[in-house]
Design an enzyme around this catalytic site. Structure first.
Site, PDB file in Angstrom:
ATOM      1  N   GLY A  48     -10.451   9.618  42.187  1.00 51.88           N
ATOM      2  CA  GLY A  48     -10.893   8.855  41.022  1.00 51.88           C
ATOM      3  C   GLY A  48     -11.301   9.774  39.885  1.00 51.88           C
ATOM      4  N   GLY A  49     -12.345   9.363  39.168  1.00 52.52           N
ATOM      5  CA  GLY A  49     -12.808  10.144  38.029  1.00 52.52           C
ATOM      6  C   GLY A  49     -13.306  11.529  38.402  1.00 52.52           C
ATOM      7  N   GLY A  62      15.673  33.450  22.434  1.00 57.32           N
ATOM      8  CA  GLY A  62      14.309  33.107  22.052  1.00 57.32           C
ATOM      9  C   GLY A  62      13.286  33.545  23.084  1.00 57.32           C
ATOM     10  N   ALA A  63      13.713  33.664  24.349  1.00 64.33           N
ATOM     11  CA  ALA A  63      12.791  34.108  25.394  1.00 64.33           C
ATOM     12  C   ALA A  63      12.308  35.531  25.116  1.00 64.33           C
ATOM     13  CB  ALA A  63      13.458  34.022  26.755  1.00 64.33           C
TER      14      ALA A  63
END
Length: 531
Positions: free
Chosen positions: A186-187, A421-422
């Site tokens: 849960g939270g 681009g790497a």
């Protein structure tokens, strides 16, 4: 004390003597140290789990733990809790030492109300968090809780929010480490998720927002607790956990090891350790690691371990995004964060997982003054519909953003490929790399020779009598002219081309020269990283 006794009629009546009163409360505290009682402690052990105090004994230096708030009790008067007020309210908090360095800790006690979090329980945790940041020491949370204490209603939820806020406010100020040593659902999962590192133990740890029963009701999927949120799932599939171990003892020992590489806070320098590994050590084997065939893989772990002090490398997130390697090591006694492409997995290509993994690690190191050492062998970003639709543009931008934003010393060694681009992303000179070198085997180009030749000489190849022979010829010509590190070095994009055997002494020399580095970013509230 009298008021406490009036609220808890099960406690024996204290005599008038102040000393006797003190001794009686000491006895009660001693009983509390046994958790929720022998039966519940036995249940905990039958599950293969340690108690909160047993865990602290393994985590901290012997005899160093100082407990805080041991007299705190819950304030609920509903649902049968009024008469049951164990001291400590299901969480042990305080401070102690790890290798002689102070840390603040909390350990939830599953034998008391299932370790459930309520108002007083949360206040104890918040207190040690405040003390940790005020005094500049790491915070370690040992989580083992059934969740919010239902009897206290919204007050329990408010307690979680108080913790979440502090996790966020101290992020980047002190190291925060979470060990999941039982349920975390849960939270409750969001506090560990905000912290810097999450440790889990196979067979006893699990984390999920909604459990198997809810999943089955909503999606009709049958899944076990382990399959939904076990240690291996989060260490290899979701990436929520950086470490998964086979036992609690191993887990807690590795937390101690991790802390040996990181400073106590964002102002301190990382802890330096003496080493017997010679600073000027050369390694002949580094000449043979990179294969002559550019398409043949090799294990970058071997490169890293031959260069760092004593071959000691603490890998982080080893089972997630394995085409990139991140972790801690030392060079000349100084801690460094290592980021390396892994040619043995997907040829070292960057994909969604690898990009996010690298970005988070770089961000941590930059926050805590740990220099970055990058070993680069990257053919580019992974192509494909799944990657594009999954957001490789955004995820790759995270890695670029993290490198660009980092102001710590940043050095890069290109061992082989640095394409497209790497090349820019992996700490190139253009994103403020301080010292960038290549081995003679390095290739820096827009793309590999074969792909470039097929585009540049498409017509010549098509019109040739023997297209295959023509392709081989132009590939050789392109390779001879561009597929080496010297063209980039001539433009100043590499500071040097070095003998692989000299990598260790060269890196140590450079890092020592960068210890006084001062760099900054433009004044701003904060950037807007592409999340």
């Amino acid at each position: 004390m009298r008021s406490l006794l009036r609220r808890n009629p099960k406690l024996p009546q204290i005599k008038v003597s102040t000393l006797e009163k003190f001794e009686e409360f000491e006895r009660l505290c001693a009983e509390t140290q046994r958790g929720g009682g022998p039966a519940r402690v036995e249940q905990q052990h039958k599950k293969g789990k340690l108690t909160a105090r047993e865990r602290l004994d393994l985590l901290l230096d012997p005899g160093s733990f100082v407990e805080l708030d041991r007299f705190v009790t819950h304030r609920s008067t509903d649902f049968g809790l009024a008469e049951n007020k164990p001291l400590g309210d299901g969480v042990v908090t305080g401070y102690g030492m790890i290798d002689g360095r102070q840390v603040y800790v909390f350990a939830q006690d599953f034998t008391v109300f299932g370790g459930s979090l309520a108002e007083a329980h949360a206040e104890k945790i918040c207190k040690v968090m405040d003390l940790a940041v005020r005094n500049g020491f790491p915070l370690i949370g040992l989580n083992d809780s059934g969740g919010a204490r239902i009897q206290e209603g919204v007050v329990s939820l408010g307690g979680y929010a108080d913790i979440f806020l502090r996790n966020t406010m101290v992020s980047g100020v002190i190291p925060q480490i979470s060990a999941i040593l039982g349920p975390c659902a849960g939270g409750a999962v969001y506090s560990p998720a905000i912290t810097d590192f999450v440790f889990m133990v196979r067979g006893i740890s699990y984390m999920f927002v909604t459990g198997p029963n809810v999943v089955k009701t909503v999606t009709h999927e049958d899944v076990t607790t382990e399959e939904l949120g076990g240690a291996d799932v989060h260490a290899s599939v979701s990436g929520v956990a950086q470490f998964a171990h086979d036992s609690e003892a191993e887990c807690l020992q590795e937390i101690r090891r991790l802390l040996s590489f990181v400073p106590s806070n964002n102002i301190d320098s990382p802890p330096v350790q003496e080493t017997n590994d010679p600073v000027d050590r050369r390694d002949e084997e580094l000449l043979e690691i990179v294969p002559d065939n550019p398409n043949k893989p090799y294990d970058m772990h071997e490169v890293i371990e031959r260069i760092v002090d004593d071959g000691d490398f603490l890998e982080v997130h080893s089972d997630y995004g394995s085409n990139i390697i991140v972790g801690f090591a030392r060079l000349g006694g100084y801690p460094v964060g290592v980021i390396a492409n892994q040619p043995a997995v997907l040829a070292g290509v960057l994909d969604i997982k690898a990009s996010a993994k690298g970005a988070r690690f770089i961000s941590f190191c930059d926050a805590f003054n740990i220099p970055l050492v990058t070993f680069e062998d990257v053919p580019g970003f992974l192509p494909g519909v799944d990657q594009e639709h999954g957001g490789i543009i955004k995820e790759g931008a995270k890695l670029l953003y993290a490198y660009s934003e980092a102001t710590v010393p940043k050095v890069t060694v290109i061992t082989r490929k640095a394409y497209g681009g790497a090349y820019d992303v992996m700490n190139s000179k253009h994103v403020r790399g301080d010292f960038n070198v290549g081995w003679p085997t390095a290739e820096i180009a827009v793309m590999g020779p074969k792909g470039a030749a097929e585009i540049l000489f498409r017509r010549e190849i098509a019109e040739a009598d023997d297209p295959a022979a023509k392709l081989d010829q132009v590939v050789d010509e392109y390779t001879e002219k561009f597929a080496d590190p010297y063209h980039a070095a001539s433009r100043g994009f590499l500071d040097d081309v070095i003998d692989p055997r000299d990598t260790r002494p060269k890196l140590i020399s450079v890092l020592r020269s960068l210890l006084t580095k001062r760099d900054s970013n433009p004044p701003k509230k904060h950037g807007n990283i592409p999340l």
